[in-house]
Design a protein around this motif. Structure first.
Motif, mmCIF file in Angstrom:
data_model
loop_
_atom_site.group_PDB
_atom_site.id
_atom_site.type_symbol
_atom_site.label_atom_id
_atom_site.label_comp_id
_atom_site.label_asym_id
_atom_site.label_seq_id
_atom_site.Cartn_x
_atom_site.Cartn_y
_atom_site.Cartn_z
ATOM 1 N N LEU A 183 0.868 -1.171 0.000
ATOM 2 C CA LEU A 183 0.000 0.000 0.000
ATOM 3 C C LEU A 183 0.903 1.219 0.000
ATOM 4 N N SER A 184 0.772 2.056 -1.019
ATOM 5 C CA SER A 184 1.693 3.180 -1.174
ATOM 6 C C SER A 184 0.940 4.468 -1.436
ATOM 7 N N SER A 185 1.535 5.556 -0.982
ATOM 8 C CA SER A 185 1.074 6.881 -1.359
ATOM 9 C C SER A 185 1.187 7.058 -2.871
ATOM 10 N N ASN A 186 0.341 7.909 -3.414
ATOM 11 C CA ASN A 186 0.391 8.188 -4.847
ATOM 12 C C ASN A 186 1.118 9.500 -5.142
ATOM 13 N N ARG A 187 2.034 9.887 -4.262
ATOM 14 C CA ARG A 187 2.739 11.161 -4.414
ATOM 15 C C ARG A 187 4.210 10.966 -4.795
ATOM 16 N N SER A 188 4.798 12.035 -5.308
ATOM 17 C CA SER A 188 6.221 12.175 -5.631
ATOM 18 C C SER A 188 6.707 11.039 -6.536
ATOM 19 N N SER A 189 7.788 10.379 -6.170
ATOM 20 C CA SER A 189 8.384 9.350 -7.030
ATOM 21 C C SER A 189 7.697 8.001 -6.917
ATOM 22 N N LEU A 190 6.811 7.822 -5.949
ATOM 23 C CA LEU A 190 6.290 6.487 -5.663
ATOM 24 C C LEU A 190 5.502 5.871 -6.816
ATOM 25 N N PRO A 191 4.610 6.593 -7.488
ATOM 26 C CA PRO A 191 3.946 5.976 -8.643
ATOM 27 C C PRO A 191 4.934 5.547 -9.734
ATOM 28 N N GLU A 192 6.007 6.297 -9.891
ATOM 29 C CA GLU A 192 7.043 5.961 -10.873
ATOM 30 C C GLU A 192 7.710 4.633 -10.551
ATOM 31 N N GLU A 250 -8.759 3.358 4.008
ATOM 32 C CA GLU A 250 -9.489 2.584 2.989
ATOM 33 C C GLU A 250 -8.545 1.611 2.294
ATOM 34 N N GLY A 251 -7.338 2.075 1.992
ATOM 35 C CA GLY A 251 -6.366 1.196 1.354
ATOM 36 C C GLY A 251 -5.935 0.055 2.242
ATOM 37 N N LEU A 252 -5.718 0.334 3.526
ATOM 38 C CA LEU A 252 -5.323 -0.723 4.455
ATOM 39 C C LEU A 252 -6.396 -1.798 4.551
ATOM 40 N N GLU A 253 -7.626 -1.388 4.679
ATOM 41 C CA GLU A 253 -8.707 -2.361 4.783
ATOM 42 C C GLU A 253 -8.766 -3.234 3.532
#
Length: 360
Positions: A290-299, A317-320
């Motif tokens: 489960l990851s944030s959708n910010r900065s370099s992470l989507p890349e 919501e993502g954790l569940e």
């Protein structure tokens, strides 16, 4: 790339790093590239290159190293002072790769790694080296670990054409097996757990993770939240009254692959990352991410994990969803493992070697 105005008759590569008591992602990068440098050069046909590792430490440091430098003076020193120290530090007939911005520039070919620009963006991070921006702009090559960091460096620091070479992930994560029950129990992990591995800086977004965990406590009652990484007063304050949180502290590197493989989910809630190595390590181990959708992470993550808004409600919501499992979560973990296989340290080292040899 413009041809440099010098010739190197004896091909030598000097890789500069600094000694530290708390090695993190930048040190993992330095060790991985340095240990593979000679092999990468040979694969390109440059078998006569000599690779030298230069490890600098402060004047009073008890850490291992082969150079002593006035680190405080280097951090605030003028460009002229730093150039003079650089002439004393680096071998004259060498391409120099500085893997820490505190190290002074050489008089010859200069390669610099820029992991992120957090020192220029966040007040709670270490202040940037005073001369770093100018030195980055004048370096012969600047290697950035993600396209995101390269874009930030161009926008904030005025860099021109930085070279993007992603980090890799160690084989130990692809081969990782869960820790045995006795080791987990010794760490205080006696139930399934969600794992966060990282620091406590503001950009790591731990208040939102704490909020999210409160929101899902009743919905995933079988799990604990395990926090790996150096403890801090701020981290302790954020989670002081949050139930079912296990503080693991900083663990030996040898335990981390097994710890990641033991988790039911790895969460990376960051607002800002230059790369995001914990996400890649989870993907390599085949653990749902489960990851944030910010900065370099989507890349880095691509379609190999679940990307959410890094708010308390978004993370909850993502954790569940991820902890519940299901076919889509398992499929994402499989895609993550395949994607992680594209990020090898061998491939990264070979691309570094292409940069080094282009400056000869």
């Amino acid at each position: 790339m413009i041809a440099p105005p010098w010739r190197i008759d004896v091909p030598e590569l000097a890789i500069g790093t600094t000694a530290t008591t708390t090695p993190m992602g930048a040190q993992a990068y330095a060790g991985a590239i340095t240990s593979r440098a000679e092999q990468a050069l040979r694969e390109l046909g440059f078998e006569d290159w000599h690779v030298r590792s230069v490890v600098s430490r402060s004047l009073r440091s008890q850490l291992a190293g082969d150079r002593r430098l006035p680190m405080g003076r280097l951090t605030s020193g003028s460009p002229r002072e730093r150039r003079l120290l650089g002439r004393l530090l680096w071998p004259r007939q060498a391409v120099v790769h500085r893997m820490d911005l505190v190290l002074p520039p050489p008089s010859g070919p200069d390669v610099v790694t820029l992991h992120d620009v957090v020192s220029w963006k966040f007040d709670d991070e270490s202040a940037p080296v005073a001369a770093a921006s100018a030195e980055l702009r004048s370096a012969d090559a600047v290697i950035c670990v993600s396209r995101f960091t390269a874009d930030e460096a161009e926008r904030l620091l005025g860099l021109r054409a930085p070279i993007v070479i992603p980090n890799g992930v160690g084989d130990e994560y692809f081969a990782a097996a869960p820790l045995d029950a006795a080791t987990l129990s010794h760490l205080g992990l006696q139930r399934p757990f969600v794992l966060y591995a990282g620091g406590s800086a503001a950009r790591k977004n731990l208040p939102a993770l704490a909020e999210a965990w409160r929101l899902v406590l009743d919905r995933i009652p079988t799990h604990d939240l395990a926090l790996a990484g150096p403890r801090s007063p701020e981290r302790d304050r954020i989670f002081a009254t949050v139930p079912r949180v296990i503080h693991l502290g900083r663990l030996p590197d040898r335990l981390m692959p097994g710890l990641v493989a033991s988790a039911s989910t790895v969460v990376v809630p960051s607002l800002y990352e230059g790369f995001g190595l914990p996400a890649l390590e989870a993907m390599a181990a085949g653990v749902p991410l489960l990851s944030s959708n910010r900065s370099s992470l989507p890349e880095v993550v691509g379609d190999g994990g679940t990307l959410v808004e890094p708010t308390g409600s978004g993370l909850a919501e993502g954790l569940e969803h991820v902890v519940a499992g299901g076919g889509d979560v398992a499929a994402a973990a499989q895609r993550g493992r395949r994607r992680a296989a594209e990020f090898t340290w061998d491939r990264s080292a070979r691309r570094h070697a292409e940069v080094w040899t282009s400056l000869m």
